[in-house]
Design an enzyme around this catalytic site. Structure first.
Site, PDB file in Angstrom:
ATOM      1  N   GLY A  21     -38.389-100.554  -5.703  1.00 16.56           N
ATOM      2  CA  GLY A  21     -39.445-100.342  -4.709  1.00 16.56           C
ATOM      3  C   GLY A  21     -40.570 -99.494  -5.259  1.00 16.56           C
ATOM      4  O   GLY A  21     -41.139 -98.659  -4.549  1.00 16.56           O
ATOM      5  N   ALA A  22     -40.932 -99.731  -6.515  1.00 18.50           N
ATOM      6  CA  ALA A  22     -41.897 -98.862  -7.201  1.00 18.50           C
ATOM      7  C   ALA A  22     -43.341 -99.271  -6.996  1.00 18.50           C
ATOM      8  O   ALA A  22     -44.237 -98.698  -7.625  1.00 18.50           O
ATOM      9  CB  ALA A  22     -41.583 -98.831  -8.700  1.00 18.50           C
ATOM     10  N   GLY A  25     -45.648 -96.077  -2.013  1.00 19.96           N
ATOM     11  CA  GLY A  25     -44.942 -94.962  -1.396  1.00 19.96           C
ATOM     12  C   GLY A  25     -44.191 -94.065  -2.354  1.00 19.96           C
ATOM     13  O   GLY A  25     -44.673 -93.719  -3.442  1.00 19.96           O
ATOM     14  N   GLY A  27     -41.592 -94.670  -4.165  1.00 15.29           N
ATOM     15  CA  GLY A  27     -41.247 -95.290  -5.437  1.00 15.29           C
ATOM     16  C   GLY A  27     -42.377 -95.242  -6.433  1.00 15.29           C
ATOM     17  O   GLY A  27     -42.170 -94.928  -7.613  1.00 15.29           O
ATOM     18  N   SER A 150     -31.314 -91.020   4.053  1.00  7.39           N
ATOM     19  CA  SER A 150     -32.325 -90.695   5.045  1.00  7.39           C
ATOM     20  C   SER A 150     -31.725 -89.761   6.091  1.00  7.39           C
ATOM     21  O   SER A 150     -30.502 -89.724   6.286  1.00  7.39           O
ATOM     22  CB  SER A 150     -32.815 -91.975   5.727  1.00  7.39           C
ATOM     23  OG  SER A 150     -33.530 -91.705   6.918  1.00  7.39           O
ATOM     24  N   TYR A 176     -30.672 -99.662  10.758  1.00  5.14           N
ATOM     25  CA  TYR A 176     -31.256 -98.818   9.707  1.00  5.14           C
ATOM     26  C   TYR A 176     -30.361 -97.609   9.432  1.00  5.14           C
ATOM     27  O   TYR A 176     -30.067 -97.294   8.271  1.00  5.14           O
ATOM     28  CB  TYR A 176     -32.654 -98.363  10.114  1.00  5.14           C
ATOM     29  CG  TYR A 176     -33.314 -97.447   9.104  1.00  5.14           C
ATOM     30  CD1 TYR A 176     -33.678 -97.923   7.848  1.00  5.14           C
ATOM     31  CD2 TYR A 176     -33.562 -96.109   9.406  1.00  5.14           C
ATOM     32  CE1 TYR A 176     -34.279 -97.087   6.919  1.00  5.14           C
ATOM     33  CE2 TYR A 176     -34.162 -95.269   8.482  1.00  5.14           C
ATOM     34  CZ  TYR A 176     -34.510 -95.759   7.234  1.00  5.14           C
ATOM     35  OH  TYR A 176     -35.100 -94.929   6.305  1.00  5.14           O
TER      36      TYR A 176
END
Length: 314
Positions: A21-22, A25, A27, A150, A176
């Site tokens: 996820g780079a 955000g 990442g 999280s 989630y």
């Protein structure tokens, strides 16, 4: 552990880091910081167009050329292809894996392999990626796996009998929270098994607190506000303004987990103030369910069954 800033990150020259996820955000900021410290960063992204843009951004700060790796965590075939690509790029040697990518409270949907989208992407895809990359990590130097959880994990529950919401009513916030609790359980169970096997690789968990990112881009604005308040304990609009951290600050726990010499396997890093919402990063206590060894064993076995990937370590 002392108070850390990005300036305290040791020189990363010669180390290879894969960040999922780079492209945006947390990442992207993580990739930028590590590249600026000398690491060779592999940007694992689902959206290759946005990944190319991120690659150019990271390259401008890098001393070692970064690389883009196509990765869709919601497709186990893509996960296996990404692992093959990483081996090709690195010669089978990886020093750090940062399991950062994630979806937050997405509408009800399935992965390509038929799993509930958030559980399949946030947990199952990362678990399969981690297991398949373990041989490369063993060849790394002071290697680490960093898995992002999280605050939502605090209210989460993994339904081992129905993790994919096939028999219960789907709730995006509950899905989630389940996926992020699974991330935390997996990180701790992985470290237990690495220690039992005599491995040098460390598994560390981290969370960014209440950070302003684009994670809620999978939701409508109204749905996003509802879910954020659910997982953050009813934060108000004023609380949003006062408590939300920048991406620069929110990335610190995972950066510390990936680089600090005094981090131990099984540690959980996150902000230390306001119930973990913000503040200086520190080692914090995992949620009780993540410390439960029976939960760790059950999730490990369930994950292996669902993904059809052989766990490593066994």
């Amino acid at each position: 552990m002392k108070t850390w800033t990005a300036a305290d990150i040791p020189d990363q020259t010669g180390r290879t880091v894969l960040v999922t996820g780079a492209n945006s955000g947390l990442g992207l900021h993580t990739a930028l910081v590590l590249a600026g410290k000398g690491a060779r960063v592999l940007l694992a992204c689902r959206n290759t167009e946005r990944g190319e843009q991120a690659l150019h951004t990271v390259a401008a700060a890098a001393t070692a050329p970064p690389e883009l790796v196509a990765l869709d965590l919601a497709d186990l075939t893509s996960v296996r292809a990404a692992v093959a690509r990483v081996r090709e790029l690195t010669g089978g040697v990886l020093d750090v894996l940062i399991n950062n990518a994630g979806l937050m409270a997405a509408p009800k949907a399935r992965t390509k392999d038929g799993f509930e989208l958030q559980f399949g992407t946030n947990h199952l895809g990362h678990a399969a990626l981690t297991w398949l990359l373990m041989p490369a990590l063993r060849r790394g130097t002071h290697a680490r796996v960093v898995t992002l959880s999280s605050l939502a994990a605090t209210g989460g529950r993994v339904d081992f009998d129905d993790p994919n919401f096939e028999h219960r009513r789907y709730n995006p916030a509950a899905a989630y929270a389940q996926s992020k609790l699974a991330n935390q359980i997996f990180a701790l169970e992985l470290d237990r098994r690495l220690r039992a096997a005599g491995d040098a690789v460390l598994s560390v968990a981290a969370h960014p607190g209440y950070t302003a990112t684009n994670l809620s881009s999978t939701m409508s604005k109204a749905q996003g506000n509802t879910v954020v308040r659910a997982v953050m304990g009813g934060v108000t609009a004023l609380g949003d303004l006062l408590l939300a951290q920048s991406v620069r600050t929110g990335a610190l726990p995972s950066l510390i987990a990936a680089t600090a010499p005094d981090v131990n396997g099984g540690d959980y890093l996150g902000p230390r103030l306001f119930g973990g919402m913000r503040g200086d990063p520190a080692v914090v206590r995992p949620v009780r369910a993540a410390l439960d060894r029976d939960n760790g064993s059950r999730l490990w076995e369930l994950t292996a069954k669902l993904t059809d990937v052989t766990p490593d370590p066994a």
